[in-house]
Design a protein around this motif. Structure first.
Motif, short mmCIF file in Angstrom:
data_model
loop_
_atom_site.label_atom_id
_atom_site.label_comp_id
_atom_site.label_asym_id
_atom_site.label_seq_id
_atom_site.Cartn_x
_atom_site.Cartn_y
_atom_site.Cartn_z
N LEU A 111 48.84 39.34 1.71
CA LEU A 111 50.06 38.99 1.96
C LEU A 111 51.22 39.67 3.07
CD1 LEU A 111 51.03 39.98 -1.72
CD2 LEU A 111 50.22 37.88 -0.67
N GLU A 112 50.66 40.42 3.61
CA GLU A 112 51.02 41.41 4.45
C GLU A 112 49.77 42.60 5.02
OE1 GLU A 112 55.60 42.29 4.27
OE2 GLU A 112 54.43 43.32 2.78
N VAL A 113 49.83 42.50 6.26
CA VAL A 113 49.17 43.18 7.07
C VAL A 113 50.32 43.76 8.42
CG1 VAL A 113 47.71 43.49 8.95
CG2 VAL A 113 47.06 42.20 6.90
N GLU A 114 50.26 45.48 7.95
CA GLU A 114 51.00 46.13 8.46
C GLU A 114 51.25 47.19 9.02
OE1 GLU A 114 55.86 45.81 7.41
OE2 GLU A 114 54.20 46.08 5.75
N ASN A 115 51.27 47.59 10.53
CA ASN A 115 51.03 49.11 10.85
C ASN A 115 52.15 50.16 10.65
OD1 ASN A 115 50.28 50.69 14.09
ND2 ASN A 115 49.24 50.52 12.10
N ILE A 116 52.37 50.64 9.75
CA ILE A 116 52.47 51.45 9.43
C ILE A 116 52.75 53.27 9.69
CG2 ILE A 116 53.31 49.61 7.66
CD1 ILE A 116 52.01 51.79 5.98
N LEU A 117 54.23 53.56 9.31
CA LEU A 117 55.05 54.83 9.69
C LEU A 117 53.97 55.44 7.55
CD1 LEU A 117 56.44 56.02 12.18
CD2 LEU A 117 54.36 56.38 12.19
N PRO A 118 52.75 56.35 7.62
CA PRO A 118 52.91 56.63 6.04
C PRO A 118 54.47 57.34 5.34
CG PRO A 118 51.50 57.49 7.67
CD PRO A 118 52.46 56.85 8.28
N ASP A 119 54.20 56.91 4.25
CA ASP A 119 55.53 58.19 4.01
C ASP A 119 54.24 59.76 2.63
OD1 ASP A 119 53.38 57.46 1.32
OD2 ASP A 119 55.37 56.06 0.57
N ALA A 120 54.51 60.80 2.40
CA ALA A 120 54.68 61.66 1.77
C ALA A 120 52.92 61.35 0.89
CB ALA A 120 55.20 62.46 1.73
N VAL A 134 49.41 54.22 10.33
CA VAL A 134 48.08 53.35 9.56
C VAL A 134 48.52 51.89 9.18
CG1 VAL A 134 48.26 55.74 8.72
CG2 VAL A 134 48.91 54.15 7.68
N TRP A 135 46.89 51.31 8.99
CA TRP A 135 47.09 50.41 8.56
C TRP A 135 47.32 50.19 6.85
CZ3 TRP A 135 48.03 46.30 12.10
CH2 TRP A 135 47.67 46.40 13.34
N CYS A 136 48.43 48.52 6.41
CA CYS A 136 48.52 48.93 5.38
C CYS A 136 47.88 47.43 5.05
CB CYS A 136 49.89 48.54 5.25
SG CYS A 136 49.85 48.47 3.36
N VAL A 137 47.24 46.53 4.01
CA VAL A 137 46.74 45.19 3.71
C VAL A 137 47.37 45.10 2.23
CG1 VAL A 137 45.01 43.66 3.61
CG2 VAL A 137 45.10 45.86 5.74
N ARG A 138 48.12 44.29 2.30
CA ARG A 138 49.30 43.87 0.65
C ARG A 138 48.15 42.62 0.27
NH1 ARG A 138 53.41 45.53 3.60
NH2 ARG A 138 54.61 47.53 2.83
N TYR A 152 47.44 47.40 -2.61
CA TYR A 152 47.76 48.02 -1.86
C TYR A 152 46.80 48.65 -0.30
CZ TYR A 152 51.98 45.38 -3.52
OH TYR A 152 53.28 45.34 -3.58
N LEU A 153 46.13 48.57 0.18
CA LEU A 153 45.41 48.71 0.86
C LEU A 153 45.79 50.24 1.93
CD1 LEU A 153 42.41 50.02 1.59
CD2 LEU A 153 41.80 47.59 2.83
N TYR A 154 45.80 51.12 1.99
CA TYR A 154 45.86 51.95 3.69
C TYR A 154 44.69 52.55 4.20
CZ TYR A 154 50.33 52.16 0.87
OH TYR A 154 51.91 51.07 0.00
#
Length: 246
Positions: A111-120, A134-138, A152-154
């Motif tokens: 659905l999505e592949v994003e390079n995000i700033l992770p939450d706590a 970090v990479w996030c794959v949904r 949801y993979l981090y």
């Protein structure tokens, strides 16, 4: 198809008739004589088959529905419910491995592949002391082409991956294996909650239906985190079984 050669009901038995009927149908479902998705006879046909009242049939069907063996669709009929996928929590396996071991065909739609700033929460699970991308794959996960869960993979920042690999990703554990990373253990937390509107649309269920959510943190042989992943499963298609020993 419901076997026409049904055992006769015991009218003099202390066991209520609806309960006897429930047991007869449940046995045929569990033994596979009534297949998943099969349409049951109408209430009237069941009345004739068992020679009982409509109220008795409705009570029997209500019990079967409560046990998760059938589902009643308004204006359509009553169907045998698809058997839940039930992993044994004794071995660390990927979703794809788990489905194949059950004779099911795993599937995945990114659905999505994003390079995000992770939450706590993500930082804590990945063991990060600083907020770094970090990479996030949904992904939407399938079993025999039926959507049964969201994933949801981090991925920790030390693990170098190609975004193109992630877009085409089928099994993350197979990707780790190709990189020479051996898995050692994982911790997993299970919770239950209701589906949001977006989740319901993706999983082809109604908003507010129950979901089973599994938060997993996986470690390699060096005890270094290699993933934080959240699985969101349809509770009508997935369940966990634990074996406890004394």
């Amino acid at each position: 198809m419901l076997n026409s050669l049904l055992p006769p009901l015991n009218q003099s038995d202390h066991v209520p008739l609806y309960f006897q009927i429930k047991n007869v149908i449940a046995e045929q479902i569990r033994e596979g004589r009534l297949a998943s998705g099969e349409l049951l006879p109408s209430e009237y046909a069941l009345m004739q088959m068992f020679n009982v009242s409509r109220a008795t049939i409705r009570q029997a069907l209500g019990e079967l529905e409560m046990e998760g063996l059938i589902e009643r669709r308004q204006g359509v009929g009553t169907f045998v419910k698809a058997k839940k996928i039930e992993p044994e929590i004794i071995k660390l396996t990927s979703f794809s491995e788990d489905m194949r071991s059950r004779g099911l065909k795993p599937g995945s739609k990114t659905l999505e592949v994003e390079n995000i700033l992770p939450d706590a929460q993500v930082m804590n699970h990945l063991g990060l002391s600083a907020k770094v991308p970090v990479w996030c794959v949904r992904r939407l996960r399938f079993a025999n082409n039926e959507p049964i869960g969201l994933q949801y993979l981090y991925i920790p920042p030390w693990l170098k991956v190609d975004p193109e690999e992630l877009i085409k990703l089928q099994s993350y554990y197979e990707l780790l294996s190709r990189k020479g990373i051996k898995l050692a253990h994982a911790s997993e937390l299970l919770i239950a909650r209701n589906a949001t509107k977006r989740e319901a649309e993706l999983l082809n269920i109604k908003t507010g239906r129950p979901l089973l959510v599994a938060d997993r943190v996986t470690y390699d042989m060096r005890n270094v985190c290699v993933e934080y992943v959240q699985f969101i499963y349809r509770a009508d298609r997935y369940q966990y079984r634990l074996t406890l020993v004394a």
